[in-house]
Design a protein around this motif. Structure first.
Motif, PDB file in Angstrom:
ATOM      1  N   ASN A 203       0.820  -1.208   0.000  1.00  0.00           N
ATOM      2  CA  ASN A 203       0.000   0.000   0.000  1.00  0.00           C
ATOM      3  C   ASN A 203       0.859   1.265   0.000  1.00  0.00           C
ATOM      4  O   ASN A 203       1.774   1.411   0.809  1.00  0.00           O
ATOM      5  CB  ASN A 203      -0.921   0.027   1.224  1.00  0.00           C
ATOM      6  N   GLY A 204       0.554   2.155  -0.941  1.00  0.00           N
ATOM      7  CA  GLY A 204       1.219   3.452  -0.993  1.00  0.00           C
ATOM      8  C   GLY A 204       2.598   3.441  -1.609  1.00  0.00           C
ATOM      9  O   GLY A 204       3.219   4.501  -1.747  1.00  0.00           O
ATOM     10  N   ASP A 205       3.096   2.260  -2.000  1.00  0.00           N
ATOM     11  CA  ASP A 205       4.472   2.218  -2.505  1.00  0.00           C
ATOM     12  C   ASP A 205       4.645   1.167  -3.591  1.00  0.00           C
ATOM     13  O   ASP A 205       5.713   0.581  -3.739  1.00  0.00           O
ATOM     14  CB  ASP A 205       5.444   1.927  -1.356  1.00  0.00           C
ATOM     15  N   TYR A 206       3.595   0.917  -4.369  1.00  0.00           N
ATOM     16  CA  TYR A 206       3.667  -0.117  -5.381  1.00  0.00           C
ATOM     17  C   TYR A 206       2.816   0.287  -6.584  1.00  0.00           C
ATOM     18  O   TYR A 206       1.782   0.951  -6.442  1.00  0.00           O
ATOM     19  CB  TYR A 206       3.154  -1.447  -4.811  1.00  0.00           C
ATOM     20  N   GLY A 207       3.258  -0.131  -7.783  1.00  0.00           N
ATOM     21  CA  GLY A 207       2.543   0.209  -9.009  1.00  0.00           C
ATOM     22  C   GLY A 207       1.346  -0.682  -9.255  1.00  0.00           C
ATOM     23  O   GLY A 207       1.435  -1.671  -9.986  1.00  0.00           O
ATOM     24  N   PHE A 208       0.214  -0.344  -8.645  1.00  0.00           N
ATOM     25  CA  PHE A 208      -0.998  -1.150  -8.797  1.00  0.00           C
ATOM     26  C   PHE A 208      -1.679  -0.939 -10.151  1.00  0.00           C
ATOM     27  O   PHE A 208      -2.439  -1.796 -10.601  1.00  0.00           O
ATOM     28  CB  PHE A 208      -1.999  -0.817  -7.696  1.00  0.00           C
ATOM     29  N   THR A 209      -1.440   0.196 -10.777  1.00  0.00           N
ATOM     30  CA  THR A 209      -2.020   0.496 -12.083  1.00  0.00           C
ATOM     31  C   THR A 209      -0.894   0.943 -12.999  1.00  0.00           C
ATOM     32  O   THR A 209      -0.301   2.004 -12.785  1.00  0.00           O
ATOM     33  CB  THR A 209      -3.085   1.608 -11.986  1.00  0.00           C
ATOM     34  N   ARG A 210      -0.610   0.125 -14.003  1.00  0.00           N
ATOM     35  CA  ARG A 210       0.523   0.409 -14.870  1.00  0.00           C
ATOM     36  C   ARG A 210       0.077   0.405 -16.331  1.00  0.00           C
ATOM     37  O   ARG A 210      -0.656  -0.483 -16.775  1.00  0.00           O
ATOM     38  CB  ARG A 210       1.640  -0.620 -14.669  1.00  0.00           C
ATOM     39  N   LEU A 211       0.530   1.421 -17.066  1.00  0.00           N
ATOM     40  CA  LEU A 211       0.363   1.455 -18.515  1.00  0.00           C
ATOM     41  C   LEU A 211       1.606   0.831 -19.127  1.00  0.00           C
ATOM     42  O   LEU A 211       2.726   1.110 -18.696  1.00  0.00           O
ATOM     43  CB  LEU A 211       0.196   2.889 -19.006  1.00  0.00           C
ATOM     44  N   ASP A 248       6.897   0.396 -19.177  1.00  0.00           N
ATOM     45  CA  ASP A 248       5.656   0.501 -18.404  1.00  0.00           C
ATOM     46  C   ASP A 248       5.823   1.561 -17.323  1.00  0.00           C
ATOM     47  O   ASP A 248       6.932   1.826 -16.850  1.00  0.00           O
ATOM     48  CB  ASP A 248       5.205  -0.842 -17.837  1.00  0.00           C
ATOM     49  N   TYR A 249       4.712   2.173 -16.990  1.00  0.00           N
ATOM     50  CA  TYR A 249       4.725   3.333 -16.094  1.00  0.00           C
ATOM     51  C   TYR A 249       3.550   3.232 -15.128  1.00  0.00           C
ATOM     52  O   TYR A 249       2.401   3.031 -15.540  1.00  0.00           O
ATOM     53  CB  TYR A 249       4.616   4.614 -16.910  1.00  0.00           C
ATOM     54  N   ALA A 250       3.836   3.351 -13.836  1.00  0.00           N
ATOM     55  CA  ALA A 250       2.789   3.304 -12.815  1.00  0.00           C
ATOM     56  C   ALA A 250       2.088   4.652 -12.729  1.00  0.00           C
ATOM     57  O   ALA A 250       2.743   5.699 -12.621  1.00  0.00           O
ATOM     58  CB  ALA A 250       3.395   2.945 -11.463  1.00  0.00           C
ATOM     59  N   VAL A 251       0.761   4.638 -12.755  1.00  0.00           N
ATOM     60  CA  VAL A 251       0.000   5.895 -12.739  1.00  0.00           C
ATOM     61  C   VAL A 251      -0.875   6.032 -11.499  1.00  0.00           C
ATOM     62  O   VAL A 251      -1.592   7.028 -11.357  1.00  0.00           O
ATOM     63  CB  VAL A 251      -0.872   6.017 -14.011  1.00  0.00           C
ATOM     64  N   ASN A 252      -0.821   5.057 -10.586  1.00  0.00           N
ATOM     65  CA  ASN A 252      -1.598   5.179  -9.350  1.00  0.00           C
ATOM     66  C   ASN A 252      -0.871   6.065  -8.339  1.00  0.00           C
ATOM     67  O   ASN A 252       0.289   6.445  -8.531  1.00  0.00           O
ATOM     68  CB  ASN A 252      -1.851   3.788  -8.755  1.00  0.00           C
ATOM     69  N   LYS A 253      -1.519   6.349  -7.218  1.00  0.00           N
ATOM     70  CA  LYS A 253      -0.940   7.221  -6.196  1.00  0.00           C
ATOM     71  C   LYS A 253       0.125   6.497  -5.382  1.00  0.00           C
ATOM     72  O   LYS A 253      -0.048   5.365  -4.964  1.00  0.00           O
ATOM     73  CB  LYS A 253      -2.046   7.725  -5.259  1.00  0.00           C
ATOM     74  N   TYR A 254       1.259   7.186  -5.184  1.00  0.00           N
ATOM     75  CA  TYR A 254       2.305   6.744  -4.262  1.00  0.00           C
ATOM     76  C   TYR A 254       2.352   7.728  -3.088  1.00  0.00           C
ATOM     77  O   TYR A 254       2.064   8.914  -3.249  1.00  0.00           O
ATOM     78  CB  TYR A 254       3.671   6.747  -4.948  1.00  0.00           C
ATOM     79  N   ASP A 255       2.741   7.236  -1.917  1.00  0.00           N
ATOM     80  CA  ASP A 255       2.802   8.105  -0.741  1.00  0.00           C
ATOM     81  C   ASP A 255       3.867   9.192  -0.876  1.00  0.00           C
ATOM     82  O   ASP A 255       3.656  10.325  -0.440  1.00  0.00           O
ATOM     83  CB  ASP A 255       3.090   7.282   0.519  1.00  0.00           C
ATOM     84  N   ASN A 258       5.281  11.899  -6.767  1.00  0.00           N
ATOM     85  CA  ASN A 258       4.194  12.437  -7.577  1.00  0.00           C
ATOM     86  C   ASN A 258       4.116  11.687  -8.909  1.00  0.00           C
ATOM     87  O   ASN A 258       4.914  10.785  -9.195  1.00  0.00           O
ATOM     88  CB  ASN A 258       4.368  13.947  -7.795  1.00  0.00           C
ATOM     89  N   LEU A 259       3.167  12.069  -9.744  1.00  0.00           N
ATOM     90  CA  LEU A 259       2.902  11.347 -10.982  1.00  0.00           C
ATOM     91  C   LEU A 259       4.072  11.388 -11.950  1.00  0.00           C
ATOM     92  O   LEU A 259       4.212  10.514 -12.808  1.00  0.00           O
ATOM     93  CB  LEU A 259       1.650  11.928 -11.655  1.00  0.00           C
ATOM     94  N   PHE A 260       4.943  12.377 -11.812  1.00  0.00           N
ATOM     95  CA  PHE A 260       6.045  12.546 -12.767  1.00  0.00           C
ATOM     96  C   PHE A 260       7.374  12.028 -12.218  1.00  0.00           C
ATOM     97  O   PHE A 260       8.424  12.295 -12.796  1.00  0.00           O
ATOM     98  CB  PHE A 260       6.161  14.025 -13.145  1.00  0.00           C
ATOM     99  N   ALA A 261       7.331  11.273 -11.134  1.00  0.00           N
ATOM    100  CA  ALA A 261       8.556  10.718 -10.536  1.00  0.00           C
ATOM    101  C   ALA A 261       8.966   9.457 -11.291  1.00  0.00           C
ATOM    102  O   ALA A 261       8.756   8.329 -10.833  1.00  0.00           O
ATOM    103  CB  ALA A 261       8.342  10.436  -9.055  1.00  0.00           C
ATOM    104  N   ALA A 262       9.558   9.647 -12.478  1.00  0.00           N
ATOM    105  CA  ALA A 262       9.908   8.515 -13.336  1.00  0.00           C
ATOM    106  C   ALA A 262      10.926   7.593 -12.679  1.00  0.00           C
ATOM    107  O   ALA A 262      10.925   6.383 -12.940  1.00  0.00           O
ATOM    108  CB  ALA A 262      10.455   9.037 -14.670  1.00  0.00           C
ATOM    109  N   LYS A 263      11.782   8.135 -11.807  1.00  0.00           N
ATOM    110  CA  LYS A 263      12.801   7.294 -11.182  1.00  0.00           C
ATOM    111  C   LYS A 263      12.186   6.178 -10.347  1.00  0.00           C
ATOM    112  O   LYS A 263      12.828   5.156 -10.097  1.00  0.00           O
ATOM    113  CB  LYS A 263      13.718   8.140 -10.298  1.00  0.00           C
ATOM    114  N   ARG A 264      10.926   6.337  -9.912  1.00  0.00           N
ATOM    115  CA  ARG A 264      10.234   5.308  -9.131  1.00  0.00           C
ATOM    116  C   ARG A 264       9.170   4.570  -9.940  1.00  0.00           C
ATOM    117  O   ARG A 264       8.925   3.382  -9.730  1.00  0.00           O
ATOM    118  CB  ARG A 264       9.559   5.960  -7.909  1.00  0.00           C
ATOM    119  N   ARG A 265       8.554   5.251 -10.892  1.00  0.00           N
ATOM    120  CA  ARG A 265       7.399   4.696 -11.591  1.00  0.00           C
ATOM    121  C   ARG A 265       7.741   3.978 -12.900  1.00  0.00           C
ATOM    122  O   ARG A 265       6.962   3.166 -13.387  1.00  0.00           O
ATOM    123  CB  ARG A 265       6.403   5.827 -11.899  1.00  0.00           C
TER     124      ARG A 265
END
Length: 321
Positions: A203-211, A248-255, A258-265
């Motif tokens: 929860n809060g730290d995983y790509g649950f929704t990925r394009l 692939d890129y995670a687009v769900n909320k992380y704690d 933000n949405l543009f944090a490519a280094k994590r998503r």
């Protein structure tokens, strides 16, 4: 005169019925051939297995060997229907560079995929797929250690997800009788986890929704089995090169991102796979990429750039032309 008219009318009706039957049979045969062709496509476009000495070079942990074994069991693919179903097992292991050479928390995926052919065209093909996948690591320890960090020793990891995907591609100069032919393949998809059970530590730290988007460019060599192609002998068509790219890129909320944090998503990888003349479904492989979220189960917080070398394999084209 009436007999002549009746005879003419009868001949017209019979010929028209015969023509309709021929057209109907031709269409049925065309659809049957398309169904058979797409069955091969589903397998050729499945994920690749690999064996990589040294593993992911650049990973935080050191490995002596990494391996991914995956396949597609096409359990339903009727020649008269535009739908199919496969079972897809996937085992990924990393052998650690330690005295015991242990395999810590192997990744196990098991799922099923429905395929729907969207067109009869076999040169410019299109199909859709829907997959359900279970992903776990076979561990039952707590996911968090006492200090709040993730337990990568024996911490539990599990999640379940759907993947919706649209696939399309094109065969270039498919009627070549010598030299090379090519094909390109695209996959556009959405991966969705939140409807199903998962480890709470995610929860809060995983790509649950990925394009995701995959691209593949393939080169087939047409030859006589001994040397360069010759139109006077029985020709063989064999896949020689496969160049793959996955993003692939995670687009769900992380704690904390933000949405543009490519280094994590962001996860991205490109690979070149070359098959020597004496190989059939095996390639020499070289890959380079970046994990913003390591897909190896409980190691999901690791992020790093990597290289991978070794052998890869999948269903490939090898047939008499």
């Amino acid at each position: 005169m009436n007999k002549l008219l009746l005879s003419t009318l009868f001949c017209f009706l019979v010929s028209n019925l015969f023509a309709q039957t021929v057209v109907s049979d031709t269409l049925s045969e065309s659809k049957r051939q398309a169904n058979l062709f797409y069955t091969s496509l589903y397998k050729e476009n499945s994920e690749m297995s690999y064996t990589s000495p040294g593993g992911e070079i650049g990973a935080p942990s050191k490995y002596v060997l990494n391996g991914k074994l995956t396949t597609s069991y096409l359990v339903f693919a009727h020649q008269n229907l535009p739908v199919a179903f496969s079972v897809n097992p996937d085992f990924t292991v990393r052998v650690r560079s330690e005295r015991s050479a242990g395999v810590r928390t192997p990744s196990f995926r098991l799922g099923g995929t429905f395929y729907v052919r969207l067109t009869d065209d076999i040169k410019n093909y299109q199909y859709a797929q829907l997959s359900f996948t279970h992903h776990s690591n076979g561990q039952d320890g707590t996911a968090f250690l006492a200090d709040g960090s993730i337990n990568t020793q024996n911490g539990n990891f599990n999640t379940n997800y759907l993947t919706f995907a649209y696939r399309f591609g094109k065969f270039l100069n498919p009627n070549a009788i010598n030299g090379n032919s090519e094909s390109i393949h695209h996959k556009v998809g959405l991966e969705w986890h939140k409807w199903f059970a998962y480890e709470n530590a995610l929860n809060g730290d995983y790509g649950f929704t990925r394009l995701n988007y995959d691209f593949s460019y393939r080169i087939y060599q047409i030859y006589d089995g001994k040397k360069k192609a010759s139109s006077t002998t029985e020709l063989i068509e064999k896949e020689k090169w496969r160049f793959n790219a996955q993003v692939d890129y995670a687009v769900n909320k992380y704690d904390n991102y933000n949405l543009f944090a490519a280094k994590r998503r962001l996860n991205i990888e490109a690979s070149a796979n070359y098959s020597l003349p004496f190989m059939q479904n095996v390639f020499l492989m070289g890959s380079i990429g970046y994990y913003g979220e390591d897909p190896y189960n409980i190691y999901f917080k690791d992020r790093y750039a990597f290289m991978r070398f070794g052998l890869s394999s999948t269903f490939t084209r090898y047939r008499v032309k």
